[in-house]
Design a protein around this motif. Sequence first.
Motif, PDB file in Angstrom:
ATOM      1  N   GLN A  33       0.831  -1.200   0.000  1.00  8.66           N
ATOM      2  CA  GLN A  33       0.000   0.000   0.000  1.00  8.66           C
ATOM      3  C   GLN A  33       0.875   1.263   0.000  1.00  8.66           C
ATOM      4  OE1 GLN A  33      -2.957  -1.117  -1.107  1.00  8.66           O
ATOM      5  NE2 GLN A  33      -3.877   0.451   0.189  1.00  8.66           N
ATOM      6  N   ARG A  34       1.932   1.272   0.826  1.00  8.68           N
ATOM      7  CA  ARG A  34       2.836   2.422   0.853  1.00  8.68           C
ATOM      8  C   ARG A  34       3.529   2.590  -0.501  1.00  8.68           C
ATOM      9  NH1 ARG A  34       4.004   0.471   6.175  1.00  8.68           N
ATOM     10  NH2 ARG A  34       5.923  -0.497   5.431  1.00  8.68           N
ATOM     11  N   LYS A  36       2.372   1.563  -3.372  1.00 10.82           N
ATOM     12  CA  LYS A  36       1.337   2.018  -4.319  1.00 10.82           C
ATOM     13  C   LYS A  36       1.117   3.518  -4.168  1.00 10.82           C
ATOM     14  CE  LYS A  36      -3.565   1.747  -5.166  1.00 10.82           C
ATOM     15  NZ  LYS A  36      -4.735   1.771  -4.362  1.00 10.82           N
ATOM     16  N   THR A  37       1.001   3.988  -2.919  1.00 11.14           N
ATOM     17  CA  THR A  37       0.789   5.410  -2.668  1.00 11.14           C
ATOM     18  C   THR A  37       1.970   6.237  -3.191  1.00 11.14           C
ATOM     19  OG1 THR A  37      -0.486   4.868  -0.693  1.00 11.14           O
ATOM     20  CG2 THR A  37       0.325   7.131  -0.871  1.00 11.14           C
ATOM     21  N   GLU A  40       1.806   6.320  -6.961  1.00 10.26           N
ATOM     22  CA  GLU A  40       0.746   7.213  -7.419  1.00 10.26           C
ATOM     23  C   GLU A  40       1.175   8.668  -7.293  1.00 10.26           C
ATOM     24  OE1 GLU A  40      -2.570   6.011  -5.016  1.00 10.26           O
ATOM     25  OE2 GLU A  40      -3.256   4.531  -6.484  1.00 10.26           O
ATOM     26  N   GLU A  41       1.825   9.012  -6.171  1.00  5.58           N
ATOM     27  CA  GLU A  41       2.305  10.386  -5.989  1.00  5.58           C
ATOM     28  C   GLU A  41       3.365  10.728  -7.030  1.00  5.58           C
ATOM     29  OE1 GLU A  41       3.613  10.710  -1.959  1.00  5.58           O
ATOM     30  OE2 GLU A  41       1.575  10.580  -1.145  1.00  5.58           O
TER      31      GLU A  41
END
Length: 134
Positions: A33-34, A36-37, A40-41
Amino acid sequence: MRSYQEMVVNQIRQMSEANQELIFYNNKFAIQQRLKTALEESFGVVSEKLRKTMEENKVVRQRTKMQHEQNKEEVDFQEQFLKEQIKFIHEARDEEEEKFEKLQQQQREKFVKQSTPNTSNTEEYRRRMKLQNS
């Protein structure tokens, strides 16, 4: 009947292993998740930079096109000006040549008049000579 080992200890062991597996997958999921985040950023930042760069390139292309048009107009104007100057020089040269030819013709005519014996001049010369001799 089943033994205590079989019914309780094995079940507790399986629950402990399942719990450890659950913790492992939860940690792995949190890491994913980290990641992925962060991706995305990063994608958002890179997309924004790309958009800005494309806008800047568009502006630069427009300015370059305008500058090209201005340069083309200036070159065309200079070309026309030089053509007019050349035409003016040719006309002035032709005019001077005509004047020179007329002057030469006049000089030739004058020379021809002076070369050909004029009867009145010849008579005048004889009369003067007679007067001087007398």
